[in-house]
Design an enzyme around this catalytic site. Structure first.
Site, PDB file in Angstrom:
ATOM      1  N   GLU A  85     -23.233  -6.218 -11.972  1.00  0.00           N
ATOM      2  CA  GLU A  85     -24.010  -6.012 -10.940  1.00  0.00           C
ATOM      3  C   GLU A  85     -22.998  -5.298  -9.676  1.00  0.00           C
ATOM      4  O   GLU A  85     -21.975  -5.808  -9.511  1.00  0.00           O
ATOM      5  CB  GLU A  85     -24.475  -7.507 -10.259  1.00  0.00           C
ATOM      6  N   CYS A 109     -64.823  -5.818  -4.188  1.00  0.00           N
ATOM      7  CA  CYS A 109     -65.837  -5.015  -3.693  1.00  0.00           C
ATOM      8  C   CYS A 109     -66.472  -4.211  -5.178  1.00  0.00           C
ATOM      9  O   CYS A 109     -65.560  -3.356  -5.692  1.00  0.00           O
ATOM     10  CB  CYS A 109     -65.285  -4.005  -2.771  1.00  0.00           C
ATOM     11  N   ASP A 149     -26.581 -10.613  -5.699  1.00  0.00           N
ATOM     12  CA  ASP A 149     -27.858  -9.954  -5.365  1.00  0.00           C
ATOM     13  C   ASP A 149     -27.369  -8.379  -4.963  1.00  0.00           C
ATOM     14  O   ASP A 149     -27.135  -8.009  -3.621  1.00  0.00           O
ATOM     15  CB  ASP A 149     -28.378 -10.622  -3.983  1.00  0.00           C
ATOM     16  N   GLU A 191       3.962   1.681  -1.319  1.00  0.00           N
ATOM     17  CA  GLU A 191       4.617   1.929  -2.430  1.00  0.00           C
ATOM     18  C   GLU A 191       3.538   2.557  -3.387  1.00  0.00           C
ATOM     19  O   GLU A 191       3.660   3.225  -4.282  1.00  0.00           O
ATOM     20  CB  GLU A 191       5.123   0.798  -3.113  1.00  0.00           C
ATOM     21  N   PHE A 192       2.240   2.015  -3.529  1.00  0.00           N
ATOM     22  CA  PHE A 192       1.048   2.268  -4.200  1.00  0.00           C
ATOM     23  C   PHE A 192       0.676   3.846  -4.058  1.00  0.00           C
ATOM     24  O   PHE A 192       0.635   4.751  -4.882  1.00  0.00           O
ATOM     25  CB  PHE A 192       0.096   1.424  -3.968  1.00  0.00           C
ATOM     26  N   ASP A 193       0.720   4.246  -2.906  1.00  0.00           N
ATOM     27  CA  ASP A 193       0.444   5.474  -2.307  1.00  0.00           C
ATOM     28  C   ASP A 193       1.566   6.446  -2.764  1.00  0.00           C
ATOM     29  O   ASP A 193       1.520   7.840  -3.305  1.00  0.00           O
ATOM     30  CB  ASP A 193       0.028   5.628  -0.669  1.00  0.00           C
ATOM     31  N   LYS A 206     -34.508 -18.907  -8.863  1.00  0.00           N
ATOM     32  CA  LYS A 206     -34.227 -18.415  -7.466  1.00  0.00           C
ATOM     33  C   LYS A 206     -34.174 -19.407  -6.712  1.00  0.00           C
ATOM     34  O   LYS A 206     -34.875 -20.481  -6.625  1.00  0.00           O
ATOM     35  CB  LYS A 206     -35.504 -17.565  -7.111  1.00  0.00           C
ATOM     36  N   LYS A 241     -28.643 -18.599 -19.473  1.00  0.00           N
ATOM     37  CA  LYS A 241     -28.821 -17.781 -20.731  1.00  0.00           C
ATOM     38  C   LYS A 241     -28.620 -18.511 -21.825  1.00  0.00           C
ATOM     39  O   LYS A 241     -27.346 -19.314 -21.668  1.00  0.00           O
ATOM     40  CB  LYS A 241     -27.586 -16.669 -20.640  1.00  0.00           C
ATOM     41  N   CYS A 269     -67.602  -5.996   2.222  1.00  0.00           N
ATOM     42  CA  CYS A 269     -66.358  -5.212   1.888  1.00  0.00           C
ATOM     43  C   CYS A 269     -66.056  -4.746   3.415  1.00  0.00           C
ATOM     44  O   CYS A 269     -66.924  -4.101   4.243  1.00  0.00           O
ATOM     45  CB  CYS A 269     -66.606  -4.160   1.253  1.00  0.00           C
ATOM     46  N   ASP A 287       0.874  -1.254   0.032  1.00  0.00           N
ATOM     47  CA  ASP A 287      -0.111  -0.090   0.039  1.00  0.00           C
ATOM     48  C   ASP A 287       1.050   1.198   0.144  1.00  0.00           C
ATOM     49  O   ASP A 287       0.660   2.160  -0.526  1.00  0.00           O
ATOM     50  CB  ASP A 287      -0.737   0.024   1.246  1.00  0.00           C
ATOM     51  N   SER A 299     -35.435  -7.056 -16.881  1.00  0.00           N
ATOM     52  CA  SER A 299     -35.165  -7.987 -16.108  1.00  0.00           C
ATOM     53  C   SER A 299     -35.398  -9.297 -16.681  1.00  0.00           C
ATOM     54  O   SER A 299     -35.760  -9.345 -17.626  1.00  0.00           O
ATOM     55  CB  SER A 299     -36.055  -7.650 -14.816  1.00  0.00           C
ATOM     56  N   LEU A 300     -35.444 -10.224 -15.712  1.00  0.00           N
ATOM     57  CA  LEU A 300     -35.239 -11.580 -16.175  1.00  0.00           C
ATOM     58  C   LEU A 300     -36.595 -12.201 -15.546  1.00  0.00           C
ATOM     59  O   LEU A 300     -37.110 -11.889 -14.283  1.00  0.00           O
ATOM     60  CB  LEU A 300     -34.019 -12.548 -15.490  1.00  0.00           C
TER      61      LEU A 300
HETATM   62  S1  IVH Z   1     -28.497 -10.927 -17.068  1.00  0.00           S
HETATM   63  C1  IVH Z   1     -31.606  -9.140 -19.914  1.00  0.00           C
HETATM   64  N1  IVH Z   1     -26.912 -12.091 -15.294  1.00  0.00           N
HETATM   65  O1  IVH Z   1     -30.850 -10.073 -11.988  1.00  0.00           O
HETATM   66  C2  IVH Z   1     -30.945  -9.820 -18.745  1.00  0.00           C
HETATM   67  N2  IVH Z   1     -28.621 -10.540 -14.553  1.00  0.00           N
HETATM   68  O2  IVH Z   1     -33.837 -10.186 -12.637  1.00  0.00           O
HETATM   69  C3  IVH Z   1     -29.772  -9.053 -18.054  1.00  0.00           C
HETATM   70  N3  IVH Z   1     -28.521 -10.181 -11.941  1.00  0.00           N
HETATM   71  O3  IVH Z   1     -31.419  -6.978 -13.433  1.00  0.00           O
HETATM   72  C4  IVH Z   1     -29.543  -9.507 -16.980  1.00  0.00           C
HETATM   73  N4  IVH Z   1     -26.764 -11.558 -11.579  1.00  0.00           N
HETATM   74  O4  IVH Z   1     -29.583  -7.081 -11.880  1.00  0.00           O
HETATM   75  C5  IVH Z   1     -27.858 -11.242 -15.598  1.00  0.00           C
HETATM   76  N5  IVH Z   1     -25.318 -13.281 -13.865  1.00  0.00           N
HETATM   77  C6  IVH Z   1     -26.482 -12.377 -14.199  1.00  0.00           C
HETATM   78  C7  IVH Z   1     -26.933 -11.595 -13.024  1.00  0.00           C
HETATM   79  C8  IVH Z   1     -27.976 -10.806 -13.172  1.00  0.00           C
HETATM   80  C9  IVH Z   1     -27.585 -10.805 -11.000  1.00  0.00           C
HETATM   81  C10 IVH Z   1     -29.565  -9.336 -11.601  1.00  0.00           C
HETATM   82  C11 IVH Z   1     -29.494  -8.087 -12.618  1.00  0.00           C
HETATM   83  C12 IVH Z   1     -30.831  -8.049 -13.415  1.00  0.00           C
HETATM   84  C13 IVH Z   1     -31.824  -9.182 -12.505  1.00  0.00           C
HETATM   85  C14 IVH Z   1     -32.682  -9.936 -13.339  1.00  0.00           C
END
Ligand code: IVH
Length: 663
Positions: free
Chosen positions: A169, A420, A114, A33-35, A308, A284, A402, A31, A80-81
């Site tokens: 992420e 209702c 996450d 040397e880096f600094d 999940k 994927k 209701c 550290d 999102s997925l």
């Molecule tokens: S791929 C179109 N790969 O999960 C898909 N997402 O519910 C692009 N995430 O919004 C996302 N690890 O924030 C991908 N190995 C991973 C991931 C990942 C976490 C999150 C990401 C995304 C959410 C999807």
């Protein structure tokens, strides 16, 4: 050595050390040397400002406090997925995927971090922008905060494309959170509850200097761009590692779903030994051309899915079941629990979903119940410990009326929820409608909150949304908590809301299933409220992203006399009912046509053809059916697709013929 050469040398040297330490997890120099090197660079840059470079390692410390973040449109939408929770779901995903193509599918399995997603843009090797996901279409520009994360390269090495985005992420490792909490403890502050929220909160800090003190890290998992080195995802990630990115090592390619499952099960066990939190596995499709062929639904790609892991569970006593009335009249039963710790928070209430769920699990007041926190924010009751049940317990009688207005509840066929039906005068529904209308994502009326709404309803000053635009100062001033200043703020807020764009007004109306995204799609396509009122189910369904459920709900909403009256009143008050969303439509040559794009093309990319179809009024569909108008067929179209088109007598149109059609 010339000064600029020394500066250059130090920048490269320091970037290399950062890379070794924060990406490769190996440290070459101390550290100290880096600094020393860093300080030398800081001094030289200070003395020679003409050599300023935003990608210098000295630029990782924030430049001061800012007022807020700029909102910027994403070049590629940030989706999102879809989620799966079981082996069966995963087999369904595999079957669905194979229906979309004739080709062999290779899957890439990755850990699901996450944290918070981020999209980084690099131009000529320099980090130029970092956007949060936002609503998927536009996000916050958090570049200055991102620069402070040492595992994110500011300048790339090797043979990278001139322009590309890379997504990943941002997360806080478990140890990092522990360290932060130790410090907070010493300062007598409450500890942070979970790494995800802390990472997300850190990115939103307005002082990059503060951000630089947080132990943020970043794994990258998705390269996007026009000229990537490979047509497969896995290869692109390996290349991105060479450019300096932190790419996870825990990635595997598998061609059959059984092996994908093995990967999942292994990590379900091993995840507890990881230095960061993961909440599942992402699967994927590897081939990028195949991904294009498979396409997207409104919210997520068809070529990827997340699995999940089972959520954390605890048991506690269910003290009482109460019932909530939503703004659409939907009734939600709520479990009021003996407070219990679950996944870092204390849980007092949990969702019971609907009458069927209560009956199926035979949930009763006084039971010991299993409570689970999954991906959703609200925990849910997932089971009952029958052996602990009180002998005298009574089975739950679902309410028939209701809880707010005592009207008899109804249940429509195919709907799991009770409703209702008293939309016009049920106080809770009315309040809910107002609250939705004034909310930030809809009309964003400052100066009006839940309590004021309740007060105005109780005083009989507002019955329906349009009454907000006819309030009088002299009616408000005598009310409790309504001082001159509050009344003024309320009028300013209401006045400003008249400028809110049409798509948000449409969202604010609270039509069932018309969320923010759908409201935007409708506003963009139909342009005016009158066009939406006049449309029919068929036309609605032909719009990309609109399905039966939404179409039915829209047509139903605008067939109700009261709703039409409401819209007229709002129009008279001056609200926006004409879209200002930029029109990208170029012609109506393909109006009403449903087109499948398949194969490989020479003159334009598949994505460009898909955009052309939309720009000229057509709809992209992913699989051939009797309703398909034609197939835009490139080279190497799959044999089974070809056969299907032939069987159903769907014409195949080549690139030239297609271009002639739209010209
Ligand atoms: S791929 C179109 N790969 O999960 C898909 N997402 O519910 C692009 N995430 O919004 C996302 N690890 O924030 C991908 N190995 C991973 C991931 C990942 C976490 C999150 C990401 C995304 C959410 C999807």
């Amino acid at each position: 050595m010339k000064i600029n050469e020394r500066i250059d040398f130090l920048r490269k040297e320091l970037a290399e050390h950062n890379h070794s330490y924060y990406v490769l997890d190996t440290s070459i120099i101390s550290d100290f040397e880096f600094d020393k090197l860093l300080q030398e660079l800081v001094k030289l840059e200070d003395e020679n400002p003409e050599f300023f470079d935003s990608t210098s390692p000295t630029q990782r410390v924030g430049g001061g406090v800012i007022d807020g973040f700029k909102t910027v449109a994403h070049k590629y939408r940030m989706l999102s997925l879809g989620n799966t929770y079981s082996e069966e779901d995963l087999h369904d995903f595999d079957t669905r995927s194979h229906k979309l193509t004739d080709q062999e599918i290779e899957y890439v399995c990755e850990l699901k971090y996450d944290g918070v997603s981020i999209s980084l843009t690099y131009e000529n090797g320099d980090l130029t922008q970092a956007l949060t996901r936002g609503d998927g279409t536009q996000g916050d520009d958090v570049t200055e905060n991102i620069r402070t994360i040492k595992s994110i390269p500011l300048k790339l090495k090797g043979d990278y494309p001139a322009n590309f985005e890379i997504r990943g992420e941002i997360f806080i490792p478990i140890k990092g959170l522990e360290k932060m909490n130790k410090l907070r403890n010493e300062e007598g502050l409450e500890p942070y509850k979970n790494p995800r929220n802390t990472a997300s909160g850190s990115l939103k800090l307005l002082d990059a200097n503060e951000v630089s003190k947080r132990p943020l890290d970043c794994y990258l998992y998705y390269v996007i761009g026009e000229d990537l080195p490979s047509t497969n995802h896995y290869e692109n990630l390996q290349k991105a590692r060479d450019w300096g990115f932190k790419i996870p090592n825990e990635i595997e390619k598998h061609s059959n779903i059984e092996n994908v499952l093995k990967f999942i099960n292994k990590w379900d066990e091993d995840r507890h030994g990881l230095p960061y939190e993961i909440d599942g596995i992402v699967i994927k499709v590897n081939d990028i051309n195949l991904r294009e062929e498979m396409g997207f639904t409104a919210k997520s790609p068809r070529w990827a899915i997340s699995y999940k892991f089972k959520a954390e569970q605890v048991t506690t006593i269910l003290n009482k079941i109460t019932y909530q009335v939503g703004r659409t009249g939907a009734i939600t039963p709520v479990a009021n629990l003996e407070p219990v710790k679950l996944a870092g928070t204390t849980v007092k209430r949990a969702s019971l979903h609907n009458a069927d769920q209560i009956a199926k699990l035979d949930i009763r007041e006084g039971d010991k119940v299993y409570v689970e926190k999954g991906g959703e924010i609200i925990p849910k009751v997932v089971g009952v410990e029958l052996k602990d049940r009180d002998l005298f317990s009574q089975s739950t009688e679902y309410i028939t009326n209701c809880p707010s207005c005592n009207t008899e509840l109804v249940r429509k066929e195919g709907d799991a929820k009770h409703y209702c039906p008293n939309a016009e005068s049920c106080p809770t529904q009315i309040k809910g409608k107002f609250e939705h209308f004034i909310s930030r994502k809809a009309m964003d009326i400052d100066g009006l909150g839940g309590e004021t709404i309740e007060l105005l309803i109780n005083e009989g000053l507002i019955k329906e949304i349009s009454d907000l635009y006819h309030l009088k100062k002299e009616d408000l001033l005598p009310l409790d908590r309504m001082a001159e200043k509050s009344v003024e703020n309320l009028f300013i807020g209401v006045g400003k809301s008249k400028l809110i764009p049409f798509e948000r007004v449409l969202f604010g109306l609270g039509v069932r299933f018309v969320g923010e995204t759908v409201a935007k799609v409708l506003a963009k396509h139909f342009k005016t409220i009158d066009n939406i009122i006049d449309t029919d189910i068929e036309t609605l369904i032909s719009v990309d992203e609109i399905g039966d459920k939404i179409a039915g709900s829209v047509v139903n909403y605008f067939s109700i006399e009261e709703n039409l009256k409401l819209i007229n009143n709002l129009k008279e008050s001056g609200l926006q009912f004409v879209s200002t969303i930029e029109d990208t439509t170029k012609s109506s040559n393909l109006n009403g046509m449903k087109i499948v794009v398949s194969g490989v093309f020479n003159q334009n990319s598949r994505a460009e053809y898909k955009k052309m179809i939309e720009d000229h009024g057509g709809k992209n569909v992913s699989s051939i059916s009797k309703n398909t108008t034609f197939v835009l067929a490139g080279e190497n179209m799959g044999p089974s697709k070809k056969q299907k088109a032939e069987d159903l007598k769907i014409p195949l149109v080549n690139e030239d013929e297609f271009l002639a059609k739209i010209d």
